[in-house]
Every structure is written in C-alpha cells, then in structure tokens.
Write a protein that holds these residues in place. Structure first.
Motif, PDB file in Angstrom:
ATOM      1  N   ALA A 160       0.897  -0.953  -0.449  1.00  0.00           N
ATOM      2  CA  ALA A 160      -0.112  -0.134   0.031  1.00  0.00           C
ATOM      3  C   ALA A 160       0.618   1.366  -0.148  1.00  0.00           C
ATOM      4  CB  ALA A 160      -0.882   0.157   1.190  1.00  0.00           C
ATOM      5  N   ARG A 161       2.338   1.518   0.499  1.00  0.00           N
ATOM      6  CA  ARG A 161       2.668   2.086   0.875  1.00  0.00           C
ATOM      7  C   ARG A 161       3.600   2.429  -0.970  1.00  0.00           C
ATOM      8  NH1 ARG A 161       5.508  -0.112   4.801  1.00  0.00           N
ATOM      9  NH2 ARG A 161       4.402   1.019   6.911  1.00  0.00           N
ATOM     10  N   GLY A 162       3.923   1.532  -1.396  1.00  0.00           N
ATOM     11  CA  GLY A 162       4.386   1.913  -2.437  1.00  0.00           C
ATOM     12  C   GLY A 162       2.928   2.391  -3.451  1.00  0.00           C
ATOM     13  N   ARG A 177       3.400   5.991  -5.240  1.00  0.00           N
ATOM     14  CA  ARG A 177       3.706   5.998  -7.063  1.00  0.00           C
ATOM     15  C   ARG A 177       1.918   6.684  -7.402  1.00  0.00           C
ATOM     16  NH1 ARG A 177       5.099   1.402  -6.386  1.00  0.00           N
ATOM     17  NH2 ARG A 177       2.827   0.238  -6.128  1.00  0.00           N
ATOM     18  N   THR A 178       1.329   7.199  -6.935  1.00  0.00           N
ATOM     19  CA  THR A 178      -0.131   7.665  -6.736  1.00  0.00           C
ATOM     20  C   THR A 178      -0.431   8.867  -7.262  1.00  0.00           C
ATOM     21  OG1 THR A 178      -1.793   5.831  -6.412  1.00  0.00           O
ATOM     22  CG2 THR A 178      -2.988   7.741  -6.613  1.00  0.00           C
ATOM     23  N   LEU A 236      -4.088   1.793 -12.830  1.00  0.00           N
ATOM     24  CA  LEU A 236      -4.739   3.023 -11.650  1.00  0.00           C
ATOM     25  C   LEU A 236      -5.895   2.300 -11.162  1.00  0.00           C
ATOM     26  CD1 LEU A 236      -3.586   4.944  -9.352  1.00  0.00           C
ATOM     27  CD2 LEU A 236      -4.962   6.513 -10.552  1.00  0.00           C
ATOM     28  N   ALA A 237      -6.696   1.837 -11.895  1.00  0.00           N
ATOM     29  CA  ALA A 237      -8.411   1.015 -11.901  1.00  0.00           C
ATOM     30  C   ALA A 237      -8.003   0.273 -11.521  1.00  0.00           C
ATOM     31  CB  ALA A 237      -8.964   0.821 -12.342  1.00  0.00           C
ATOM     32  N   THR A 238      -6.699  -0.336 -11.273  1.00  0.00           N
ATOM     33  CA  THR A 238      -6.442  -2.433 -11.250  1.00  0.00           C
ATOM     34  C   THR A 238      -5.707  -1.880  -9.452  1.00  0.00           C
ATOM     35  OG1 THR A 238      -6.661  -3.225 -13.123  1.00  0.00           O
ATOM     36  CG2 THR A 238      -5.272  -4.391 -11.750  1.00  0.00           C
ATOM     37  N   SER A 239      -5.046  -0.581  -9.672  1.00  0.00           N
ATOM     38  CA  SER A 239      -4.463  -0.799  -8.065  1.00  0.00           C
ATOM     39  C   SER A 239      -5.168  -0.136  -7.012  1.00  0.00           C
ATOM     40  CB  SER A 239      -2.219  -0.533  -8.156  1.00  0.00           C
ATOM     41  OG  SER A 239      -2.901   0.695  -8.756  1.00  0.00           O
ATOM     42  N   SER A 240      -5.519   0.217  -7.557  1.00  0.00           N
ATOM     43  CA  SER A 240      -6.507   1.250  -6.611  1.00  0.00           C
ATOM     44  C   SER A 240      -7.819   0.292  -6.058  1.00  0.00           C
ATOM     45  CB  SER A 240      -7.720   2.432  -7.066  1.00  0.00           C
ATOM     46  OG  SER A 240      -6.652   2.925  -7.888  1.00  0.00           O
TER      47      SER A 240
END
Length: 122
Positions: free
Chosen positions: A32-34, A38-39, A65-69
């Motif tokens: 989550a820190r990563g 990066r976001t 970004l949708a995937t990681s979010s």
C-alpha cells in the motif's frame, strides 16, 4: 439513481491479508505504501497525457490505476479510473478533465482511510 460507491472498502484489504505470514507480516502495508507513493505521480502523468491528447496512453494508465486502486479498496478512485479509461477509448476526450478532478478528489479522501486501516504513518 446512481449507486454510491464506497471511498474505502476494507474487504479488499482483508482479501490481501492472506498474502501475509510470519515472514512478511507487513506485506499489505508495504504494498500500500508503494501504491500511495506512486499514485500522485500517476495522476500527474495522466494530466500531462490528457493535455497532450494522448488518449491511448491515458486509457492504459487509467486501467493500471483502476486495478491497483481496486486492489487496495479505493473503490471510488477505481470507479473514476474506469470511467476515464472508457472515455479515453472512445471518440472524444470531452469531460476527461472533470473525471480526472473527481478521481484526484476521491484519492485525497480515501488516502487517509487506507493509511489508518493499515497503520501507515506519514
């Protein structure tokens, strides 16, 4: 009536917690820190892509970004990313600035929730 999407869905974090064990007890927080680091740069890149009218790059970045979010339970951010991706794959980028602004706002709202949930300090 539009369905209200949660800013933060902790069930997604619970799904990720299975990845942790005694050898990696903070794996989800580290991941989550990563994501959190990066976001903001990703959102800035998306603004630059939009300014350059690079629709295919914008669609690709929005998808990522949708995937990681979604993985971290940032459901409203994910929703706006998906909307931007769909728009960028269409014939026009009209309205993309507004969606990007909503995405950035959703991220600002959900970021502290994610940090609190995982015990991440500034």
């Amino acid at each position: 009536m539009e369905q209200q999407v949660l800013a933060m869905d902790v069930r997604q974090l619970e799904k990720l917690s299975v990845l942790q064990d005694e050898d990696a007890p903070n794996l989800v927080a580290d991941m989550a820190r990563g994501y959190l680091d990066r976001t903001p740069q990703r959102i800035q890149r998306m603004k630059e892509m939009l300014a350059a009218r690079s629709a295919s790059q914008l669609a690709s970045e929005s998808h990522g970004l949708a995937t990681s979010s979604g993985m971290f339970g940032m459901m409203r951010v994910r929703q706006h990313c998906k909307a931007l991706e769909n728009l960028a794959r269409g014939p026009s980028l009209d309205g993309a600035e507004a969606i990007l602004a909503q995405m950035e706002q959703a991220y600002a709202e959900a970021r502290p929730l994610l940090m609190t949930q995982l015990g991440i300090q500034e």
